[in-house]
Design an enzyme around this catalytic site. Structure first.
Site, PDB file in Angstrom:
ATOM      1  N   ARG A  55       2.849   4.804   6.381  1.00 22.12           N
ATOM      2  CA  ARG A  55       3.234   4.048   7.579  1.00 22.12           C
ATOM      3  C   ARG A  55       3.705   2.639   7.269  1.00 22.12           C
ATOM      4  O   ARG A  55       4.014   1.859   8.171  1.00 22.12           O
ATOM      5  CB  ARG A  55       2.043   3.982   8.555  1.00 22.12           C
ATOM      6  CG  ARG A  55       1.597   5.352   9.049  1.00 22.12           C
ATOM      7  CD  ARG A  55       0.229   5.289   9.704  1.00 22.12           C
ATOM      8  NE  ARG A  55      -0.820   4.946   8.725  1.00 22.12           N
ATOM      9  CZ  ARG A  55      -2.107   4.830   9.025  1.00 22.12           C
ATOM     10  NH1 ARG A  55      -2.510   5.011  10.270  1.00 22.12           N
ATOM     11  NH2 ARG A  55      -2.978   4.524   8.081  1.00 22.12           N
ATOM     12  N   CYS A  58      -6.268  -0.116   6.702  1.00 19.13           N
ATOM     13  CA  CYS A  58      -6.013   0.497   5.390  1.00 19.13           C
ATOM     14  C   CYS A  58      -7.142   1.480   5.024  1.00 19.13           C
ATOM     15  O   CYS A  58      -8.314   1.089   4.950  1.00 19.13           O
ATOM     16  CB  CYS A  58      -5.887  -0.585   4.327  1.00 19.13           C
ATOM     17  SG  CYS A  58      -5.511   0.066   2.686  1.00 19.13           S
ATOM     18  N   ASP A  74       0.392   3.776   1.682  1.00 18.53           N
ATOM     19  CA  ASP A  74       0.338   4.361   3.025  1.00 18.53           C
ATOM     20  C   ASP A  74       1.752   4.641   3.566  1.00 18.53           C
ATOM     21  O   ASP A  74       2.605   3.749   3.555  1.00 18.53           O
ATOM     22  CB  ASP A  74      -0.400   3.370   3.952  1.00 18.53           C
ATOM     23  CG  ASP A  74      -0.782   3.995   5.281  1.00 18.53           C
ATOM     24  OD1 ASP A  74       0.107   4.531   5.971  1.00 18.53           O
ATOM     25  OD2 ASP A  74      -1.977   3.938   5.643  1.00 18.53           O
ATOM     26  N   CYS A  82       0.838  -1.194   0.000  1.00 18.23           N
ATOM     27  CA  CYS A  82       0.000   0.000   0.000  1.00 18.23           C
ATOM     28  C   CYS A  82       0.883   1.258   0.000  1.00 18.23           C
ATOM     29  O   CYS A  82       1.984   1.250   0.534  1.00 18.23           O
ATOM     30  CB  CYS A  82      -0.914   0.011   1.225  1.00 18.23           C
ATOM     31  SG  CYS A  82      -2.071   1.419   1.232  1.00 18.23           S
ATOM     32  N   HIS A 100      -2.259  -4.114   4.845  1.00 15.94           N
ATOM     33  CA  HIS A 100      -2.115  -3.733   6.254  1.00 15.94           C
ATOM     34  C   HIS A 100      -3.490  -3.501   6.863  1.00 15.94           C
ATOM     35  O   HIS A 100      -4.425  -3.076   6.173  1.00 15.94           O
ATOM     36  CB  HIS A 100      -1.219  -2.495   6.403  1.00 15.94           C
ATOM     37  CG  HIS A 100      -1.794  -1.238   5.831  1.00 15.94           C
ATOM     38  ND1 HIS A 100      -2.354  -0.250   6.604  1.00 15.94           N
ATOM     39  CD2 HIS A 100      -1.912  -0.810   4.545  1.00 15.94           C
ATOM     40  CE1 HIS A 100      -2.770   0.737   5.824  1.00 15.94           C
ATOM     41  NE2 HIS A 100      -2.524   0.421   4.570  1.00 15.94           N
TER      42      HIS A 100
HETATM   43 CO    CO Z   1      -3.509   1.161   2.937  1.00 16.85          CO
END
Ligand code: CO
Length: 209
Positions: free
Chosen positions: A46, A101, A44, A42, A98
């Site tokens: 993080r 998400c 993302d 992803c 994750h």
């Molecule tokens: Co995500």
């Protein structure tokens, strides 16, 4: 530009640190890359691939997009897979989702977010496909489960590509894995959906030359 000077400062400090550890680090990397892994994760912030699995530059080839999707008309993702498999000859493709998400969460809602709604429709279709299972779960678990189901579906999508099936047909060792990452503890979990050959792929999606 000046307001981002701290990033350049960080960069020089990092490059100096790496060179202190290994004086030939950048020289060697500049000459070639030979990663064993392709990470599809992803976007993302993080969930940074290298940090999570403790690998240095040069050790993992990376494709990231919103909600770690592998869509069969996405030339970007397919090109990454093709290069990783056919040129770099990676031994492992890791699809890593994750929990928590945002893309998966948005797909569970009816709110309009704009262009991205079209991308997230792929996850909405998964909700439709797994309605019975998802509806049987307490609401708190539904979101986590959909994050996992999304990873499994993307592992299958990787295996449905002519690229991966072609590699298997040619005897190239290649395993596709489905993992999930916990934002709250930093731990990875193997979802146990690894595929090592076409025999583990739904016959409907087998491709013969
Ligand atoms: Co995500």
């Amino acid at each position: 530009m000046t307001e981002l000077q701290h990033l350049f400062k960080n960069n020089r400090a990092w490059a100096t640190h790496m060179t202190e550890q290994d004086p030939h680090f950048f020289e060697t990397l500049a000459a070639q890359q030979a990663p064993e892994y392709l990470w599809i994760g992803c976007a993302d912030s993080r969930v940074p691939a290298n940090e999570i699995i403790g690998l240095l530059p040069g050790q993992v080839f990376v494709q990231r997009n919103v909600a770690n999707l592998v869509i069969h008309t996405d030339l970007n993702c397919l090109s990454v897979i093709q290069y990783a498999v056919e040129v770099l000859k990676v031994k492992h493709i890791i699809v890593c989702g994750h929990y928590g998400c945002g893309g998966v969460r948005a797909s569970m809602q009816n709110q309009q977010f704009g262009l991205i709604d079209n991308w997230l429709r792929h996850i909405k279709d998964l909700i439709d496909k797994h309605q019975t299972e998802l509806n049987s779960l307490p609401e708190a678990e539904r979101f986590d489960r959909l994050c996992e189901l999304n990873v499994k579906a993307q592992v299958q999508n990787v295996c449905y590509t002519s690229i991966v099936q072609g590699a298997w047909r040619g005897g190239q060792p290649l395993t596709v894995h489905g993992w999930i990452y916990g934002l709250s503890d930093g731990h990875l979990k193997d979802l146990g959906v690894s595929v090592q050959g076409v025999d583990d792929v739904d016959a409907l999606y087998h491709l013969s030359p």
